[in-house]
Design a protein around this motif. Structure first.
Motif, PDB file in Angstrom:
ATOM      1  N   LYS A  73      -5.853 -45.615  74.330  1.00 47.90           N
ATOM      2  CA  LYS A  73      -7.076 -44.965  74.825  1.00 47.90           C
ATOM      3  C   LYS A  73      -7.036 -43.456  74.608  1.00 47.90           C
ATOM      4  CE  LYS A  73      -8.226 -48.408  78.372  1.00 47.90           C
ATOM      5  NZ  LYS A  73      -8.334 -48.682  79.838  1.00 47.90           N
ATOM      6  N   ARG A  74      -5.870 -42.872  74.754  1.00 51.32           N
ATOM      7  CA  ARG A  74      -5.738 -41.422  74.582  1.00 51.32           C
ATOM      8  C   ARG A  74      -5.926 -41.012  73.119  1.00 51.32           C
ATOM      9  NH1 ARG A  74      -0.759 -40.874  76.516  1.00 51.32           N
ATOM     10  NH2 ARG A  74       0.339 -40.610  74.531  1.00 51.32           N
ATOM     11  N   MET A  75      -5.490 -41.860  72.195  1.00 49.41           N
ATOM     12  CA  MET A  75      -5.508 -41.511  70.780  1.00 49.41           C
ATOM     13  C   MET A  75      -6.779 -41.919  70.054  1.00 49.41           C
ATOM     14  SD  MET A  75      -1.738 -42.546  69.354  1.00 49.41           S
ATOM     15  CE  MET A  75      -2.494 -42.532  67.722  1.00 49.41           C
ATOM     16  N   TRP A  76      -7.394 -42.994  70.487  1.00 47.60           N
ATOM     17  CA  TRP A  76      -8.402 -43.699  69.700  1.00 47.60           C
ATOM     18  C   TRP A  76      -9.479 -42.782  69.129  1.00 47.60           C
ATOM     19  CZ3 TRP A  76      -8.700 -48.571  67.803  1.00 47.60           C
ATOM     20  CH2 TRP A  76      -9.938 -49.021  67.352  1.00 47.60           C
ATOM     21  N   SER A  77     -10.120 -42.010  69.974  1.00 49.37           N
ATOM     22  CA  SER A  77     -11.271 -41.216  69.530  1.00 49.37           C
ATOM     23  C   SER A  77     -10.876 -40.095  68.572  1.00 49.37           C
ATOM     24  CB  SER A  77     -12.011 -40.624  70.735  1.00 49.37           C
ATOM     25  OG  SER A  77     -11.149 -39.773  71.473  1.00 49.37           O
ATOM     26  N   ASP A  78      -9.606 -39.733  68.523  1.00 51.51           N
ATOM     27  CA  ASP A  78      -9.169 -38.695  67.588  1.00 51.51           C
ATOM     28  C   ASP A  78      -9.130 -39.206  66.153  1.00 51.51           C
ATOM     29  OD1 ASP A  78      -8.845 -36.885  69.645  1.00 51.51           O
ATOM     30  OD2 ASP A  78      -6.706 -37.324  69.907  1.00 51.51           O
ATOM     31  N   ASP A 124      -2.665 -47.174  77.590  1.00 51.75           N
ATOM     32  CA  ASP A 124      -3.006 -45.780  77.892  1.00 51.75           C
ATOM     33  C   ASP A 124      -2.836 -44.908  76.653  1.00 51.75           C
ATOM     34  OD1 ASP A 124      -3.556 -46.408  80.540  1.00 51.75           O
ATOM     35  OD2 ASP A 124      -1.495 -46.034  81.196  1.00 51.75           O
ATOM     36  N   ILE A 125      -1.819 -45.191  75.855  1.00 52.51           N
ATOM     37  CA  ILE A 125      -1.607 -44.437  74.614  1.00 52.51           C
ATOM     38  C   ILE A 125      -2.758 -44.684  73.645  1.00 52.51           C
ATOM     39  CG2 ILE A 125      -0.110 -44.172  72.600  1.00 52.51           C
ATOM     40  CD1 ILE A 125       2.256 -44.929  74.386  1.00 52.51           C
ATOM     41  N   THR A 142       7.332 -42.012  74.047  1.00 52.77           N
ATOM     42  CA  THR A 142       6.929 -41.851  75.438  1.00 52.77           C
ATOM     43  C   THR A 142       7.143 -43.147  76.209  1.00 52.77           C
ATOM     44  OG1 THR A 142       4.629 -42.616  75.205  1.00 52.77           O
ATOM     45  CG2 THR A 142       5.090 -40.336  74.589  1.00 52.77           C
ATOM     46  N   ASP A 202       4.696 -44.022  78.423  1.00 56.31           N
ATOM     47  CA  ASP A 202       3.350 -44.396  78.848  1.00 56.31           C
ATOM     48  C   ASP A 202       3.041 -45.833  78.437  1.00 56.31           C
ATOM     49  OD1 ASP A 202       3.238 -41.797  79.656  1.00 56.31           O
ATOM     50  OD2 ASP A 202       1.906 -41.121  78.053  1.00 56.31           O
ATOM     51  N   GLU A 243       4.172 -42.503  68.951  1.00 52.73           N
ATOM     52  CA  GLU A 243       3.924 -42.319  70.377  1.00 52.73           C
ATOM     53  C   GLU A 243       4.521 -43.464  71.202  1.00 52.73           C
ATOM     54  OE1 GLU A 243       1.722 -39.602  72.222  1.00 52.73           O
ATOM     55  OE2 GLU A 243       3.190 -39.036  70.695  1.00 52.73           O
TER      56      GLU A 243
END
Length: 719
Positions: free
Chosen positions: A613-618, A610-611, A604, A606, A600
């Motif tokens: 934070k977007r991925m962490w919980s997955d 931000d990357i 991207t 980004d 990522e």
């Protein structure tokens, strides 16, 4: 040059990436003095004469050979420019084989000395030799005349072998990655400017992280803090190394010390302190001069610019040119498939771990990231009665090595024999010839240096190295030579050295890589052994061999209790197998998170946070802590050469598990097992980089790779 930065595999050498101590780097002179004695690098028997190899003659040789190689490349270009290209392999590649042999041998010997006895080859000297050799060898891939000739031949319908086609494709890819397709003026002004800036940013990023890592330490005097530490950690941290059990102890962020703190330190505050120190490196919360967020974004931006200039949509897309996986989307889809079963497993593992910790007195609410390794180690010992000392007694080095050799001899129809009276860089070093039954002369050979020497050998997280000293070349009559270098405990008080199971597994992995180097049957060194093997397939053969440690027959062949001679009992074998799968969901999710994050970051624009934070919980069952800025110290992708390639670790494990499943399916039939062994040797071990690993795999398994075998081997496959 860009391609050179990628060339851990493509240039026939797997380049060691490591941090080294700051100091003066000795520049290699362009012209060295010829030695007055005979050539110290080879004896009449074809082996190096290590007794006479010095820093001075290595430096002189590499300087002379580099100039000769570069001049030879220019001469080849002139000849094909004047006479045209009638037979590119006779005119170009046969000549390159002859030119490159001496340079590669000196480079390989220098690397061997550096890893095997750093007093004979200090860091600064090796770095200078390495850079000069790398620069010279890269000249053949950035030569416009050779590149144009290669493209012309690829476009014709002349008959070519599979190996020849692969060599041509290799030079075509390298030429494009070196910018030979773009306008010369644009290349010299723009591409080189980008690459120079990128090199400086990467160096600055590494330096800042090195300083941050070295600055942090904590000295403890309470013996309760370190009572469970491994012996090697106590020796490394004790203020007085002669009395490691007395202390005080200086704890640092060096990987093997950090891991000991997180796994064995009972003080939660100390664990928190170390965790935040590691994860906050490069952050705004520390020294402003050591922040790396801007360096991360600049490296990403420069890589995007380089990729765009070379005609790729993203840096990740450019990276896939030298990978087994066909595209970024294929890698991401594979990770998502693995995640479907790994993440629920992780959730269950963390839940069980919290219940266990609570039953053992943990009363501080929810587990945090700095608690996991500590309670995991305790739970593993509780579940599997995992006493490392008890297991270690069953793995004397001599028994392990003899069993490993016998196993490989049977599986791959070879003979491994020690050659007496050979010289090495230390008295403990042994040399082994590899024979085939129908030949009287050896087909390959390797050095084996097993023991730690604290003042002479590098010790990075207890790993070992396989060094390709010389590649096979039928053109010049060279056979493969290699060196296996480890840091196992030496014999003490008349008792043989014994290995942990982790060390045994590491030995099998390195020997698997070694077999791919030694048993290659290619004609050209350009594609022999590990040369030209795609990054994400380099570790496949090593991982395949380590899977055999889950076979009880193989385990019986390598174990022999140091006092009784007893084989590892069945119940202890089952404990080892099951303990290897302990919290496998958590480990796989962590690996996949870093792999996907890397892709990522290089796909991207980004902002890095931000990357995250977007991925962490997955991928994670824990909240993202505000002090955790791990991309700012992700040295492998921003300081070393693993940018957009970090997924390779998971990919090679997946491919290896799928290959081993072919053996597992016929595990009760010795005849069929030996048939598959022959197929494995004739494909993965023999073909090296002469055929794309995707094609080799499809011919071996009759289908495309699947992640199912990896999940099954980790105990994560749903019934």
């Amino acid at each position: 040059m860009l391609a050179n930065n990628w060339s851990r595999v493509l240039f026939g050498k797997k380049i060691l990436s490591r941090r080294y101590q700051h100091g003066y780097i000795i520049l290699v002179p362009e012209i060295g003095e010829d030695s007055e004695t005979k050539d110290p690098f080879t004896k009449s028997d074809g082996l190096p004469e290590f007794n006479n190899i010095t820093i001075e003659n290595c430096r002189a040789a590499i300087a002379k050979q580099s100039l000769e190689f570069e001049a030879g490349v220019k001469k080849i270009e002139e000849e094909i420019s004047n006479a045209g290209t009638q037979d590119i392999f006779r005119q170009v590649f046969n000549s390159l084989e002859s030119l490159g042999g001496p340079l590669d041998l000196t480079w390989g010997l220098s690397k061997t000395l550096y890893l095997g006895n750093s007093t004979l080859m200090p860091t600064s000297s090796y770095i200078a030799i390495h850079e000069r050799a790398r620069q010279a060898r890269a000249s053949k891939y950035s030569n416009k005349g050779i590149y144009n000739a290669v493209k012309d031949v690829l476009q014709t319908k002349t008959e070519k072998t599979v190996e020849q086609s692969r060599i041509l494709q290799k030079f075509a890819v390298e030429g494009r990655l070196n910018g030979l397709d773009i306008e010369e003026s644009k290349k010299s002004i723009v591409l080189n400017e980008y690459l120079n800036k990128l090199s400086k940013e990467k160096t600055l990023f590494k330096q800042k992280n090195e300083v941050s890592t070295k600055r942090f330490s904590q000295t403890v005097s309470d013996q309760e803090i370190v009572k469970d530490f491994p012996e090697y950690a106590l020796k490394a941290t004790s203020i007085d190394p002669h009395f490691p059990e007395k202390g005080p102890w200086k704890l640092t962020l060096q990987p093997y010390i950090y891991r000991s703190v997180m796994e064995y330190c009972p003080d939660r505050d100390i664990r928190w302190n170390f965790w935040q120190a590691l994860m906050s490196r490069g952050s705004k919360f520390g020294d402003s001069e050591l922040t790396t967020s801007l360096n991360v974004e600049e490296i990403r931006s420069l890589r995007r610019d380089v990729a765009g200039l070379l005609g790729f949509d993203t840096y990740a897309d450019m990276s896939m040119q030298t990978k087994m996986a066909t595209s970024v989307s294929e890698v991401k889809n594979t990770i998502r498939t693995l995640l479907e079963e790994a993440y629920p497993a992780q959730q269950n593992e963390i839940k069980n771990l919290h219940q266990f910790a609570t039953s053992q007195g943990f009363q501080d609410g929810e587990l945090e990231l700095w608690d996991v390794d500590y309670w995991r180690k305790k739970q593993q010992k509780y579940l599997y009665v995992n006493n490392e000392t008890d297991f270690k007694s069953y793995f004397p080095l001599k028994s392990v090595v003899n069993g490993l050799f016998q196993f490989c001899e049977k599986m791959f129809d070879i003979k491994i024999k020690e050659r007496p009276n050979t010289t090495g860089w230390h008295k403990d070093v042994k040399f082994y010839d590899v024979f085939e039954d129908h030949l009287s002369a050896p087909i390959a050979g390797f050095y084996f240096d097993p023991y730690a020497r604290h003042q002479q050998k590098l010790k990075i997280d207890n790993t070992g190295w396989m060094v390709a000293i010389q590649n096979k070349s039928q053109i010049t009559g060279r056979i493969p030579l290699s060196a296996l270098i480890f840091n196992f405990d030496p014999p003490q008080q008349g008792r043989d050295s014994c290995l942990t199971f982790k060390e045994t597994k590491n030995l099998f992995q390195k020997f698997g890589n070694n077999l791919q180097h030694l048993l290659t049957r290619t004609k050209y060194s350009e594609v022999a052994g590990l040369s030209n093997v795609e990054w994400d397939a380099v570790e496949v053969c090593g991982n395949v061999l380590s899977h055999w440690l889950h076979n009880k027959t193989v385990m019986d062949s390598i174990t022999s209790h140091c006092e009784t001679g007893e084989k590892l009992p069945n119940e202890m074998f089952e404990v080892l197998v099951q303990s290897e799968k302990h919290m496998a969901g958590l480990d796989l999710c962590n690996e996949m998170y870093l792999a996907y994050l890397d892709l990522e970051l290089h796909s991207t624009k980004d902002y890095w946070l931000d990357i995250v934070k977007r991925m962490w919980s997955d991928y994670k069952c824990f909240k993202l802590h505000k002090l955790d800025v791990h991309p700012c110290s992700f040295i492998q992708i921003f300081g070393d050469e693993w940018g957009a390639a970090y997924y390779s670790h998971i990919w090679s494990k997946m491919i290896a598990a799928d290959i081993y499943s072919a053996f597992y399916e016929v595990r009760d039939n010795e005849h069929k097992t030996l048939e598959i062994s022959k197929r494995f040797r004739d494909s993965f071990l023999s073909l090296g980089g002469s055929v794309h690993p995707g094609q080799i795999f499809r011919e071996f398994r009759g289908r495309d790779p699947s992640p199912k075998a990896l999940l099954r081997s980790l105990g994560l496959r749903k019934k």
